[in-house]
Scaffold this active site. Structure first.
Site, PDB file in Angstrom:
ATOM      1  N   ASN A  19      47.891  69.013  58.973  1.00 27.03           N
ATOM      2  CA  ASN A  19      49.196  68.348  59.111  1.00 27.03           C
ATOM      3  C   ASN A  19      50.225  69.055  58.244  1.00 27.03           C
ATOM      4  O   ASN A  19      49.916  70.063  57.596  1.00 27.03           O
ATOM      5  CB  ASN A  19      49.067  66.859  58.736  1.00 27.03           C
ATOM      6  CG  ASN A  19      48.537  66.708  57.329  1.00 27.03           C
ATOM      7  OD1 ASN A  19      49.190  67.096  56.370  1.00 27.03           O
ATOM      8  ND2 ASN A  19      47.326  66.174  57.206  1.00 27.03           N
ATOM      9  N   PRO A  71      35.478  60.084  56.437  1.00 28.02           N
ATOM     10  CA  PRO A  71      35.408  58.948  55.506  1.00 28.02           C
ATOM     11  C   PRO A  71      36.802  58.628  54.985  1.00 28.02           C
ATOM     12  O   PRO A  71      37.652  59.511  54.897  1.00 28.02           O
ATOM     13  CB  PRO A  71      34.531  59.481  54.368  1.00 28.02           C
ATOM     14  CG  PRO A  71      34.607  60.972  54.472  1.00 28.02           C
ATOM     15  CD  PRO A  71      34.848  61.296  55.926  1.00 28.02           C
ATOM     16  N   ILE A 128      38.865  58.061  52.019  1.00 27.70           N
ATOM     17  CA  ILE A 128      38.681  58.348  50.589  1.00 27.70           C
ATOM     18  C   ILE A 128      39.197  57.207  49.721  1.00 27.70           C
ATOM     19  O   ILE A 128      38.489  56.690  48.844  1.00 27.70           O
ATOM     20  CB  ILE A 128      39.402  59.668  50.223  1.00 27.70           C
ATOM     21  CG1 ILE A 128      38.809  60.817  51.045  1.00 27.70           C
ATOM     22  CG2 ILE A 128      39.299  59.950  48.729  1.00 27.70           C
ATOM     23  CD1 ILE A 128      39.655  62.052  51.082  1.00 27.70           C
ATOM     24  N   PHE A 155      49.135  55.758  49.713  1.00 25.36           N
ATOM     25  CA  PHE A 155      50.401  56.016  50.398  1.00 25.36           C
ATOM     26  C   PHE A 155      50.201  55.625  51.855  1.00 25.36           C
ATOM     27  O   PHE A 155      49.080  55.680  52.359  1.00 25.36           O
ATOM     28  CB  PHE A 155      50.759  57.514  50.333  1.00 25.36           C
ATOM     29  CG  PHE A 155      51.568  57.883  49.127  1.00 25.36           C
ATOM     30  CD1 PHE A 155      51.001  57.860  47.867  1.00 25.36           C
ATOM     31  CD2 PHE A 155      52.899  58.262  49.257  1.00 25.36           C
ATOM     32  CE1 PHE A 155      51.740  58.208  46.747  1.00 25.36           C
ATOM     33  CE2 PHE A 155      53.650  58.610  48.154  1.00 25.36           C
ATOM     34  CZ  PHE A 155      53.076  58.585  46.891  1.00 25.36           C
ATOM     35  N   LYS A 203      47.576  48.313  55.440  1.00 28.00           N
ATOM     36  CA  LYS A 203      46.695  49.268  54.748  1.00 28.00           C
ATOM     37  C   LYS A 203      46.383  48.784  53.326  1.00 28.00           C
ATOM     38  O   LYS A 203      45.278  48.969  52.831  1.00 28.00           O
ATOM     39  CB  LYS A 203      47.336  50.663  54.702  1.00 28.00           C
ATOM     40  CG  LYS A 203      47.240  51.379  56.041  1.00 28.00           C
ATOM     41  CD  LYS A 203      47.916  52.737  56.056  1.00 28.00           C
ATOM     42  CE  LYS A 203      47.847  53.320  57.468  1.00 28.00           C
ATOM     43  NZ  LYS A 203      48.700  54.485  57.671  1.00 28.00           N
ATOM     44  N   LYS A 207      42.445  48.338  52.989  1.00 25.18           N
ATOM     45  CA  LYS A 207      41.769  49.314  52.117  1.00 25.18           C
ATOM     46  C   LYS A 207      41.542  48.748  50.715  1.00 25.18           C
ATOM     47  O   LYS A 207      41.090  49.458  49.827  1.00 25.18           O
ATOM     48  CB  LYS A 207      42.595  50.597  52.045  1.00 25.18           C
ATOM     49  CG  LYS A 207      42.738  51.311  53.407  1.00 25.18           C
ATOM     50  CD  LYS A 207      43.481  52.634  53.278  1.00 25.18           C
ATOM     51  CE  LYS A 207      43.799  53.205  54.653  1.00 25.18           C
ATOM     52  NZ  LYS A 207      43.502  54.625  54.771  1.00 25.18           N
TER      53      LYS A 207
HETATM   54  O1  PMT Z   1      52.930  66.649  50.672  1.00 28.23           O
HETATM   55  P1  PMT Z   1      54.390  66.445  50.999  1.00 28.23           P
HETATM   56  O2  PMT Z   1      54.906  67.474  51.981  1.00 28.23           O
HETATM   57  O3  PMT Z   1      55.235  66.355  49.775  1.00 28.23           O
HETATM   58  O4  PMT Z   1      54.536  65.055  51.770  1.00 28.23           O
HETATM   59  C1  PMT Z   1      54.231  63.873  51.109  1.00 28.23           C
HETATM   60  C2  PMT Z   1      53.470  62.894  52.007  1.00 28.23           C
HETATM   61  C3  PMT Z   1      54.357  62.497  53.176  1.00 28.23           C
HETATM   62  C4  PMT Z   1      52.195  63.553  52.558  1.00 28.23           C
HETATM   63  C5  PMT Z   1      53.066  61.685  51.133  1.00 28.23           C
HETATM   64  O5  PMT Z   1      54.239  61.099  50.605  1.00 28.23           O
HETATM   65  C6  PMT Z   1      52.314  60.634  51.929  1.00 28.23           C
HETATM   66  O6  PMT Z   1      52.882  59.771  52.566  1.00 28.23           O
HETATM   67  N1  PMT Z   1      50.946  60.710  51.883  1.00 28.23           N
HETATM   68  C7  PMT Z   1      50.052  59.902  52.659  1.00 28.23           C
HETATM   69  C8  PMT Z   1      49.886  60.537  54.001  1.00 28.23           C
HETATM   70  C9  PMT Z   1      48.855  59.837  54.869  1.00 28.23           C
HETATM   71  O7  PMT Z   1      47.907  60.455  55.281  1.00 28.23           O
HETATM   72  O8  PMT Z   1      49.064  58.565  55.041  1.00 28.23           O
HETATM   73  P2  PMT Z   1      48.091  57.603  55.928  1.00 28.23           P
HETATM   74  O9  PMT Z   1      48.931  56.438  56.228  1.00 28.23           O
HETATM   75  O10 PMT Z   1      47.501  58.346  57.042  1.00 28.23           O
HETATM   76  O11 PMT Z   1      46.945  57.221  54.939  1.00 28.23           O
HETATM   77  C10 PMT Z   1      46.978  56.053  54.130  1.00 28.23           C
HETATM   78  C11 PMT Z   1      46.297  56.275  52.804  1.00 28.23           C
HETATM   79  O12 PMT Z   1      44.899  56.508  53.032  1.00 28.23           O
HETATM   80  C12 PMT Z   1      46.793  57.480  52.033  1.00 28.23           C
HETATM   81  O13 PMT Z   1      46.773  57.143  50.666  1.00 28.23           O
HETATM   82  C13 PMT Z   1      45.773  58.561  52.342  1.00 28.23           C
HETATM   83  O14 PMT Z   1      45.657  59.488  51.266  1.00 28.23           O
HETATM   84  C14 PMT Z   1      44.512  57.733  52.477  1.00 28.23           C
HETATM   85  N2  PMT Z   1      43.490  58.283  53.382  1.00 28.23           N
HETATM   86  C15 PMT Z   1      43.741  58.450  54.706  1.00 28.23           C
HETATM   87  C16 PMT Z   1      42.736  58.886  55.528  1.00 28.23           C
HETATM   88  C17 PMT Z   1      41.458  59.160  54.964  1.00 28.23           C
HETATM   89  N3  PMT Z   1      40.474  59.594  55.725  1.00 28.23           N
HETATM   90  N4  PMT Z   1      41.251  58.989  53.659  1.00 28.23           N
HETATM   91  C18 PMT Z   1      42.241  58.555  52.855  1.00 28.23           C
HETATM   92  O15 PMT Z   1      42.036  58.397  51.656  1.00 28.23           O
END
Ligand code: PMT
Length: 421
Positions: A226, A323, A325, A342, A356, A360
């Site tokens: 991504n 998984p 994380i 996030f 979330k 989570k």
């Molecule tokens: O890196 P930059 O270019 O500065 O951009 C910053 C950002 C947009 C990436 C950052 O601010 C952000 O929003 N990060 C979370 C991105 C994301 O994957 O969000 P999500 O909604 O898909 O996931 C939710 C949470 O679960 C996140 O904390 C993610 O780290 C976590 N996750 C998701 C999937 C997974 N398999 N394991 C996880 O731990």
């Protein structure tokens, strides 16, 4: 017989003293004396609020120079205009520096004579914060001080102790004698090391942060990933480390330098990131999942480069779930860190982020609208709303550096609040 008069340490130095509004303004009279007795030529600018605490006449008598009060005073401008005053100064000291003047300097404002001179001057600048301890602790003030520091502006103090308002804590202006000696030291050493460092309130705290994207191989030459650049996560690591925390940064593949003082673990896939996270999470106080982790990976990575087939227009890849994380860390039953996720969303930001938070089992979630231009993935700026089970804080669109400073302070506050209960 010849006699040698020892030269005074500030002989020949032009010191512009800015006084902003606050009860410590009364001490500025003594500060003028201390600077003068060390040989400095001192000119004073009073902000309108400062003039409520101390009279221009007192400062004029002590400094031997007219006192600047207003940017729009034709007589004063004719005598020594603000640009001349800015050029005249070898050193500018703002003492006391109120939360308001610190904020205005941090944001490059020029809405009175003092801030205009500061903006127009090339001289080194120091501020001596003086305010109520709660105002000093406020995230906004701490961010503004961090901004000043990043602009190489010296922060002299503050000291801790009894305050005029009855509170006890950090926020007292350093004594005039101490300030005068700091100015002397500046000219003696001309080095940043004499500036008192910003307090490091996070000393003793350990924070783990994931950042950047993960990469899931399709075949030896292709992968699923991504647009995460790592900037947000790295800014968080920088901010936490600058405040004194011990920081472990678990990073996907990005083009960024490791922030000073931070321990970095490089990973590629979500599974690697999970292993790294599990290996450190339990001995950290706070875990922040800022990485954009791939939700799916190939069921089986092709051992050789997938070939384009002449007779097939479509190719289906079979993916399996990675998984989660952050959910795994939040589910730890022993030594679980305060866990912050996030949520990168393109629609229904609040709803999806809050889902979330609960699904989570997180302590906080930082809702990140990644549909808006100029924020989120791979941009310099970002805006975040932080949701807890019973709280909501919005951090407006700003550079990721300052956003990270505010976010770290907020996360630590929430963590400490939870520990109290
Ligand atoms: O890196 P930059 O270019 O500065 O951009 C910053 C950002 C947009 C990436 C950052 O601010 C952000 O929003 N990060 C979370 C991105 C994301 O994957 O969000 P999500 O909604 O898909 O996931 C939710 C949470 O679960 C996140 O904390 C993610 O780290 C976590 N996750 C998701 C999937 C997974 N398999 N394991 C996880 O731990």
């Amino acid at each position: 017989m010849t006699s040698v008069t020892p030269s005074l340490p500030l002989q020949g130095k032009n010191i512009l003293l800015g006084i902003s509004g606050g009860i410590a303004a009364y001490k500025a009279a003594d500060l003028v004396r201390r600077l003068k007795e060390r040989g400095a030529d001192v000119r004073v600018i009073l902000t309108p609020a400062a003039a409520e605490f101390i009279t221009p006449l007192t400062l004029q008598a002590l400094s031997g120079n007219p006192v600047g009060l207003s940017l729009l005073d034709p007589a004063a401008e004719a005598a020594m205009g603000h640009i001349e005053l800015a050029r005249w100064a070898d050193f500018i000291l703002v003492a006391p520096a109120s939360a308001d003047v610190i904020a205005r300097i941090a944001h490059g404002m020029a809405n009175d004579l003092l801030t205009t001179c500061i903006l127009a001057a090339d001289a080194p600048l120091a501020v001596a914060p003086a305010m109520n301890q709660q105002m000093y602790k406020n995230i906004a003030t701490q961010n503004n001080l961090a901004t000043l520091k990043s602009h190489n502006i010296y922060i002299y103090g503050p000291a801790a102790g009894d305050q005029a308002c009855g509170d006890v804590g950090m926020g007292r202006m350093l004594e005039p004698l101490q300030l005068a000696e700091l100015v002397v030291d500046f000219f003696k050493f001309h080095s940043k090391t004499i500036a008192l460092p910003l307090p490091k309130p996070l000393i003793g705290m350990k924070i783990a942060i994931t950042a950047g994207p993960t990469r899931e191989a399709i075949d030896p030459v292709r992968y699923i990933s991504n647009h995460s650049s790592g900037k947000m996560g790295y800014a968080l690591a920088t901010a936490a480390s600058a405040l004194g925390a011990q920081v472990t940064l678990i990073s996907g593949p990005v083009q960024l330098a490791t922030p000073e003082g931070v321990t970095r673990i490089d990973v590629t896939t979500a599974q690697d990131m999970l292993q790294a996270a599990l290996s450190v999470a339990s001995n950290h106080d706070i875990f922040i999942g800022c990485a954009a982790v791939a939700d799916y990976r190939m069921a089986e990575v092709a051992p050789q480069k997938l070939k384009k087939s002449a007779d097939k227009d479509q190719l289906t890849l079979q993916l399996v779930k990675n998984p989660d994380i952050i959910a795994t860390i939040a589910a730890l039953t022993s030594h679980r860190p305060f866990t912050v996720g996030f949520a990168a969303e393109t629609e229904q930001l609040a709803q999806y982020a809050q889902n979330k938070l609960t699904s989570k089992n997180l302590d906080l979630i930082c809702a990140n609208d990644v549909s808006a231009a100029g924020q989120g993935f791979n941009s310099e700026q970002n805006a975040i709303t932080v949701y807890g089970r019973h709280s909501e804080h919005s951090l407006v669109l700003q550079h990721k550096t300052t956003l990270a400073q505010a976010l770290i302070t907020l996360i630590v506050e929430q963590f400490q609040n939870e520990k109290k209960h």
